[in-house]
Design an enzyme around this catalytic site. Structure first.
Site, PDB file in Angstrom:
ATOM      1  CB  CYS A   1      -2.024   4.686   4.419  1.00  0.00           C
ATOM      2  SG  CYS A   1      -3.463   3.985   3.571  1.00  0.00           S
ATOM      3  CB  SER A   2      -0.658   0.521   6.507  1.00  0.00           C
ATOM      4  OG  SER A   2      -1.563   1.132   7.424  1.00  0.00           O
ATOM      5  CB  CYS A   3      -5.071  -0.330   2.283  1.00  0.00           C
ATOM      6  SG  CYS A   3      -5.640   1.392   2.296  1.00  0.00           S
TER       7      CYS A   3
ATOM      8  CB  CYS B   1      -0.909   0.010   1.233  1.00  0.00           C
ATOM      9  SG  CYS B   1      -1.968   1.478   1.303  1.00  0.00           S
TER      10      CYS B   1
END
Length: 205
Positions: A113-115, A110
Site C-alpha cells: 500500500c503506502s506505509c 511499500c
C-alpha cells in the site's frame, strides 16, 4: 499572434482532477453528516504538510551526522531514540533506520500500500503511493534511482526495504563532503525528503 488552444482555454480545466473531485465530494458529505470538522481537518493537513513535513526527519539525520553516539543508538534501536525526541505516534511505530554508505545504498518502498513514517516525513508524496513505483522499486531499483537523477558507483549495492504496517524505515543519507564546520541547523537544510526515502541524495552546500 496565433491563439494557443491549450487545455487552459476550456472551462473543465478549471475543475480539480477526478481524484480531487472525489475527495472533495466525500469531504462535503462527511461534513454535512457532522462526521468531520473541516477546520480540524485543515489543521491536521497543515501540521503534516508544513509544520512536520520532512523537518523532523531532517533533524534526526543532522543530529546523527553530528553526534556519533546518537547515530550508533539510532541505528541500534531507533524507537526509544525517536520517542525521546518526541517523534513518535500513529504511522511512526516500529521504526528502523538504515544507513547509506559507499558500499550500500538503501531505498524504501511499500509494495502492498503506502506505509510511511508520517511523524518523521509528513505526508507521503504521490509517486510513493503509485503502482509504478511500488512495482519497479523492487524489480529495477537502479533504473528507478536513475529516474530520480541518482547515479551510483557500479560497486555500490542497492538494498530495497519493504515498509509494512509493522515496520517502517528511514534512510540515513550520507553526509556531503565539505560540511565538517556546519552545525545541526545548517545540516538540516541539506537533508531532503527523497534522501530519507533513498530516492535522492543529501544536497551539497
Amino acid at each position: 499572434m496565433p491563439h494557443d488552444h491549450s487545455d487552459h482555454d476550456h472551462p473543465h480545466s478549471l475543475l480539480p482532477s477526478d481524484p480531487a473531485l472525489r475527495v472533495k465530494a466525500l469531504e462535503t458529505i462527511l461534513t454535512q453528516k457532522g462526521l468531520i470538522d473541516p477546520a480540524a481537518l485543515d489543521e491536521i493537513i497543515d501540521t503534516y504538510e508544513n509544520k512536520i513535513g520532512p523537518k523532523n526527519g531532517a533533524h534526526v539525520v543532522a543530529r546523527a551526522w553530528s553526534d556519533p553516539a546518537f547515530k550508533a543508538a539510532l541505528l541500534d534501536d531507533a524507537d526509544p531514540v525517536l520517542a525521546e525526541m518526541g517523534y513518535y505516534g500513529r504511522q511512526g511505530e516500529h521504526m528502523v533506520v538504515v544507513e547509506n554508505t559507499d558500499a550500500v545504498h538503501n531505498m524504501v518502498v511499500c509494495t502492498l500500500c503506502s506505509c510511511y513514517p508520517w511523524p518523521l516525513l509528513g505526508i507521503p508524496p504521490g509517486w510513493y503511493k503509485s503502482d509504478a513505483y511500488r512495482a519497479r522499486a523492487v524489480r529495477e531499483p537502479r533504473k528507478v534511482l536513475a529516474d530520480f537523477g541518482v547515479s551510483l558507483h557500479e560497486g555500490t549495492a542497492v538494498r530495497v526495504w519493504d515498509s509494512t504496517a509493522e515496520v517502517r524505515y528511514l534512510v540515513l543519507p550520507q553526509r556531503p563532503d565539505g560540511t565538517d564546520d556546519m552545525d545541526e541547523a545548517a545540516l538540516m537544510n541539506l537533508v531532503t525528503r527523497d534522501s530519507m526515502i533513498g530516492c535522492g541524495l543529501a544536497v551539497h552546500p
